[in-house]
Design a protein around this motif. Structure first.
Motif, PDB file in Angstrom:
ATOM      1  N   ALA A  89       0.489  -1.022  -0.250  1.00 16.23           N
ATOM      2  CA  ALA A  89       0.083  -0.424  -0.174  1.00 16.23           C
ATOM      3  C   ALA A  89       0.374   1.127   0.264  1.00 16.23           C
ATOM      4  CB  ALA A  89      -0.727  -0.112   0.859  1.00 16.23           C
ATOM      5  N   LYS A  90       0.431   2.053  -0.796  1.00 13.97           N
ATOM      6  CA  LYS A  90       1.138   3.588  -1.269  1.00 13.97           C
ATOM      7  C   LYS A  90       0.617   4.618   0.283  1.00 13.97           C
ATOM      8  CE  LYS A  90       4.083   1.555  -3.976  1.00 13.97           C
ATOM      9  NZ  LYS A  90       5.805   1.019  -3.897  1.00 13.97           N
ATOM     10  N   TYR A  91      -0.645   3.874   0.269  1.00 17.93           N
ATOM     11  CA  TYR A  91      -1.074   5.150   1.146  1.00 17.93           C
ATOM     12  C   TYR A  91      -2.125   4.907   2.121  1.00 17.93           C
ATOM     13  CZ  TYR A  91      -4.651   5.403  -2.800  1.00 17.93           C
ATOM     14  OH  TYR A  91      -5.272   5.062  -3.405  1.00 17.93           O
ATOM     15  N   ILE A  92      -2.350   5.173   3.299  1.00 19.32           N
ATOM     16  CA  ILE A  92      -3.209   4.594   4.649  1.00 19.32           C
ATOM     17  C   ILE A  92      -4.273   5.157   4.730  1.00 19.32           C
ATOM     18  CG2 ILE A  92      -2.503   4.144   6.755  1.00 19.32           C
ATOM     19  CD1 ILE A  92      -1.653   2.208   4.963  1.00 19.32           C
ATOM     20  N   ILE A  93      -5.542   4.909   4.880  1.00 19.16           N
ATOM     21  CA  ILE A  93      -6.900   5.746   4.520  1.00 19.16           C
ATOM     22  C   ILE A  93      -7.617   4.977   5.816  1.00 19.16           C
ATOM     23  CG2 ILE A  93      -8.763   6.916   3.500  1.00 19.16           C
ATOM     24  CD1 ILE A  93      -8.405   6.278   0.996  1.00 19.16           C
ATOM     25  N   SER A  94      -7.629   5.787   6.719  1.00 23.96           N
ATOM     26  CA  SER A  94      -8.997   5.482   7.954  1.00 23.96           C
ATOM     27  C   SER A  94     -10.056   6.198   7.819  1.00 23.96           C
ATOM     28  CB  SER A  94      -8.267   5.808   9.633  1.00 23.96           C
ATOM     29  OG  SER A  94      -6.662   5.026   9.063  1.00 23.96           O
ATOM     30  N   PRO A  95     -11.635   5.824   8.250  1.00 22.90           N
ATOM     31  CA  PRO A  95     -12.543   6.617   8.874  1.00 22.90           C
ATOM     32  C   PRO A  95     -11.943   7.256   9.696  1.00 22.90           C
ATOM     33  CG  PRO A  95     -12.944   4.007   9.682  1.00 22.90           C
ATOM     34  CD  PRO A  95     -10.887   4.125   8.912  1.00 22.90           C
ATOM     35  N   ASP A  96     -11.368   7.678  10.459  1.00 20.76           N
ATOM     36  CA  ASP A  96     -11.239   8.474  11.806  1.00 20.76           C
ATOM     37  C   ASP A  96     -10.497   8.914  12.363  1.00 20.76           C
ATOM     38  OD1 ASP A  96      -9.802   5.285  12.201  1.00 20.76           O
ATOM     39  OD2 ASP A  96     -10.185   5.701  14.195  1.00 20.76           O
ATOM     40  N   THR A  97      -9.611   9.955  13.052  1.00 19.43           N
ATOM     41  CA  THR A  97      -8.228  10.303  13.237  1.00 19.43           C
ATOM     42  C   THR A  97      -8.252   9.508  14.282  1.00 19.43           C
ATOM     43  OG1 THR A  97      -9.488  12.447  12.519  1.00 19.43           O
ATOM     44  CG2 THR A  97      -7.898  12.308  14.124  1.00 19.43           C
ATOM     45  N   ASN A  98      -6.973   8.632  13.989  1.00 18.45           N
ATOM     46  CA  ASN A  98      -6.113   7.965  15.011  1.00 18.45           C
ATOM     47  C   ASN A  98      -5.196   8.420  14.582  1.00 18.45           C
ATOM     48  OD1 ASN A  98      -4.695   5.888  16.218  1.00 18.45           O
ATOM     49  ND2 ASN A  98      -6.492   3.975  15.856  1.00 18.45           N
ATOM     50  N   ILE A  99      -4.461   8.915  16.044  1.00 20.25           N
ATOM     51  CA  ILE A  99      -3.530   9.308  15.773  1.00 20.25           C
ATOM     52  C   ILE A  99      -1.922   8.500  15.700  1.00 20.25           C
ATOM     53  CG2 ILE A  99      -0.999  11.181  17.636  1.00 20.25           C
ATOM     54  CD1 ILE A  99      -3.974  12.747  16.178  1.00 20.25           C
ATOM     55  N   GLU A 100      -2.800   7.111  16.509  1.00 19.70           N
ATOM     56  CA  GLU A 100      -1.285   6.170  16.631  1.00 19.70           C
ATOM     57  C   GLU A 100      -0.630   5.740  15.460  1.00 19.70           C
ATOM     58  OE1 GLU A 100      -2.179   3.506  19.536  1.00 19.70           O
ATOM     59  OE2 GLU A 100      -1.583   4.578  21.043  1.00 19.70           O
ATOM     60  N   VAL A 101      -1.943   5.454  14.700  1.00 17.20           N
ATOM     61  CA  VAL A 101      -2.301   5.369  13.294  1.00 17.20           C
ATOM     62  C   VAL A 101      -1.158   6.075  12.158  1.00 17.20           C
ATOM     63  CG1 VAL A 101      -3.830   4.359  10.687  1.00 17.20           C
ATOM     64  CG2 VAL A 101      -3.923   3.772  13.533  1.00 17.20           C
ATOM     65  N   ILE A 102      -1.668   7.610  12.120  1.00 14.02           N
ATOM     66  CA  ILE A 102      -0.813   8.207  11.528  1.00 14.02           C
ATOM     67  C   ILE A 102       0.405   8.347  11.726  1.00 14.02           C
ATOM     68  CG2 ILE A 102      -1.099  10.523  11.078  1.00 14.02           C
ATOM     69  CD1 ILE A 102      -4.208  11.668  12.256  1.00 14.02           C
ATOM     70  N   ASN A 103       0.765   8.393  13.153  1.00  8.88           N
ATOM     71  CA  ASN A 103       2.338   8.328  13.912  1.00  8.88           C
ATOM     72  C   ASN A 103       2.803   6.948  13.139  1.00  8.88           C
ATOM     73  OD1 ASN A 103       1.948  10.766  14.602  1.00  8.88           O
ATOM     74  ND2 ASN A 103       1.574   9.762  17.146  1.00  8.88           N
ATOM     75  N   GLU A 148     -11.380  18.544  14.335  1.00  8.75           N
ATOM     76  CA  GLU A 148     -10.870  16.720  14.486  1.00  8.75           C
ATOM     77  C   GLU A 148      -9.332  17.272  13.332  1.00  8.75           C
ATOM     78  OE1 GLU A 148     -14.128  14.050  15.671  1.00  8.75           O
ATOM     79  OE2 GLU A 148     -13.788  14.501  13.454  1.00  8.75           O
ATOM     80  N   VAL A 149      -9.643  17.645  11.998  1.00  7.36           N
ATOM     81  CA  VAL A 149      -8.970  17.832  10.692  1.00  7.36           C
ATOM     82  C   VAL A 149      -7.972  18.402  11.090  1.00  7.36           C
ATOM     83  CG1 VAL A 149      -9.096  19.317   8.685  1.00  7.36           C
ATOM     84  CG2 VAL A 149     -10.914  18.647   9.423  1.00  7.36           C
ATOM     85  N   SER A 150      -8.048  19.817  12.113  1.00  5.22           N
ATOM     86  CA  SER A 150      -6.517  19.981  12.684  1.00  5.22           C
ATOM     87  C   SER A 150      -5.153  18.748  13.620  1.00  5.22           C
ATOM     88  CB  SER A 150      -7.242  21.099  13.455  1.00  5.22           C
ATOM     89  OG  SER A 150      -7.631  22.724  13.317  1.00  5.22           O
ATOM     90  N   GLN A 151      -6.308  18.215  14.587  1.00  2.00           N
ATOM     91  CA  GLN A 151      -5.132  17.605  14.529  1.00  2.00           C
ATOM     92  C   GLN A 151      -4.666  16.362  14.107  1.00  2.00           C
ATOM     93  OE1 GLN A 151      -8.467  15.942  18.106  1.00  2.00           O
ATOM     94  NE2 GLN A 151      -8.470  16.786  19.230  1.00  2.00           N
ATOM     95  N   ALA A 152      -5.476  16.043  12.995  1.00  2.00           N
ATOM     96  CA  ALA A 152      -5.026  15.053  12.090  1.00  2.00           C
ATOM     97  C   ALA A 152      -3.867  15.272  11.665  1.00  2.00           C
ATOM     98  CB  ALA A 152      -5.759  15.136  11.061  1.00  2.00           C
ATOM     99  N   HIS A 153      -3.529  17.345  10.913  1.00  2.00           N
ATOM    100  CA  HIS A 153      -3.127  17.838  10.588  1.00  2.00           C
ATOM    101  C   HIS A 153      -1.788  18.194  11.573  1.00  2.00           C
ATOM    102  CE1 HIS A 153      -1.499  20.651   7.677  1.00  2.00           C
ATOM    103  NE2 HIS A 153      -1.458  22.012   8.672  1.00  2.00           N
ATOM    104  N   PHE A 154      -1.863  18.491  12.178  1.00  5.50           N
ATOM    105  CA  PHE A 154      -0.647  18.551  13.090  1.00  5.50           C
ATOM    106  C   PHE A 154       0.137  17.359  13.963  1.00  5.50           C
ATOM    107  CE2 PHE A 154      -2.697  22.681  13.417  1.00  5.50           C
ATOM    108  CZ  PHE A 154      -1.838  23.664  13.192  1.00  5.50           C
ATOM    109  N   ALA A 155      -0.982  15.976  12.969  1.00  8.12           N
ATOM    110  CA  ALA A 155       0.157  14.970  13.622  1.00  8.12           C
ATOM    111  C   ALA A 155       0.760  14.444  12.636  1.00  8.12           C
ATOM    112  CB  ALA A 155      -1.345  13.248  14.278  1.00  8.12           C
ATOM    113  N   GLY A 156       0.599  15.080  11.836  1.00 12.54           N
ATOM    114  CA  GLY A 156       1.425  14.565  10.557  1.00 12.54           C
ATOM    115  C   GLY A 156       0.854  14.492   8.960  1.00 12.54           C
TER     116      GLY A 156
END
Length: 216
Positions: free
Chosen positions: A91-105, A123-131
């Motif tokens: 997989a070249k990209y990972i898509i989730s239905p939610d904002t899971n910071i651990e998965v983003i990290n 949620e948008v801001s949290q996901a964005h600042f998590a990377g």
């Protein structure tokens, strides 16, 4: 490990081609047939959801068969374990239905493109600042295309990918509102169908029509 340059190239291609076609609920051989006609229709991004039969194996086989022609991603990724397995499968990209910071990290630690789901500005801001590289606004149909424009006003640096309820009648409105692209499921590939010749012809037609709408 996927290199940062590859992620940047992927994002550039997403902004160009706009559509991620979501395949949900089909087993490996069925997905391979579906992907073949999507490629014929000029779709460049495919999402295989993990709540499908043998999804990790399917991602591996699709990558082996078509990885040089399309960008293969994993969808409905909710755990680090699933994220790891999907990336290992290609997989070249990972898509989730939610904002899971651990998965983003974890996704970013592997150098992979992160596309978590979010709905509210918080949620948008949290996901964005998590990377996260792109934020999947889900379900986009709840507030419509004007919601994308409203979020982009204060959060103009965030790339948004509305998903859920995107179809021929509204796809262009979401792009005009500032979305980098859209995730499309049943408007291209309906779930729980018999994968026969007519179904595959319909998929190809749906994809071509949506591409044509965005090209006008």
């Amino acid at each position: 490990m996927i290199l940062r340059d590859e992620v940047l190239k992927l994002l550039k291609e997403l902004s160009k081609h706009k559509i991620i076609s979501i395949i949900r609920g089909y087993d490996t051989e069925e997905v391979l047939k579906i992907v073949k006609v999507l490629i014929e229709a000029k779709i460049k991004f495919i999402e295989i959801t993990l709540n499908s039969p043998n999804a990790i194996y399917t991602i591996k086989k699709v990558t082996q068969h078509y990885g040089k022609q399309i960008y293969v991603g994993a969808g409905t990724v909710q755990t680090i374990e699933d994220c790891h397995d999907a990336i290992e499968a290609g997989a070249k990209y990972i898509i989730s239905p939610d904002t899971n910071i651990e998965v983003i990290n974890y996704t970013k630690s592997q150098g992979c493109c992160s596309i978590p789901g979010a709905l509210t500005p918080t949620e948008v801001s949290q996901a964005h600042f998590a990377g996260a590289d792109v934020i999947k606004v889900f379900p986009a149909s709840v507030f419509g295309h004007s919601y994308i424009k409203e979020i982009k006003a204060p959060l103009n640096e965030v790339d948004l990918l509305p998903t859920g309820g995107i179809q021929k009648s509204n796809v262009k409105s979401f792009i005009k509102a500032g979305a980098i692209g859209v995730g499309i499921s049943s408007a291209i590939v309906k779930s729980n169908q018999n994968v026969n010749k007519d179904f595959l012809i319909n998929i190809k037609m749906n994809a071509q029509e949506l591409i044509e709408i965005l090209e006008v």
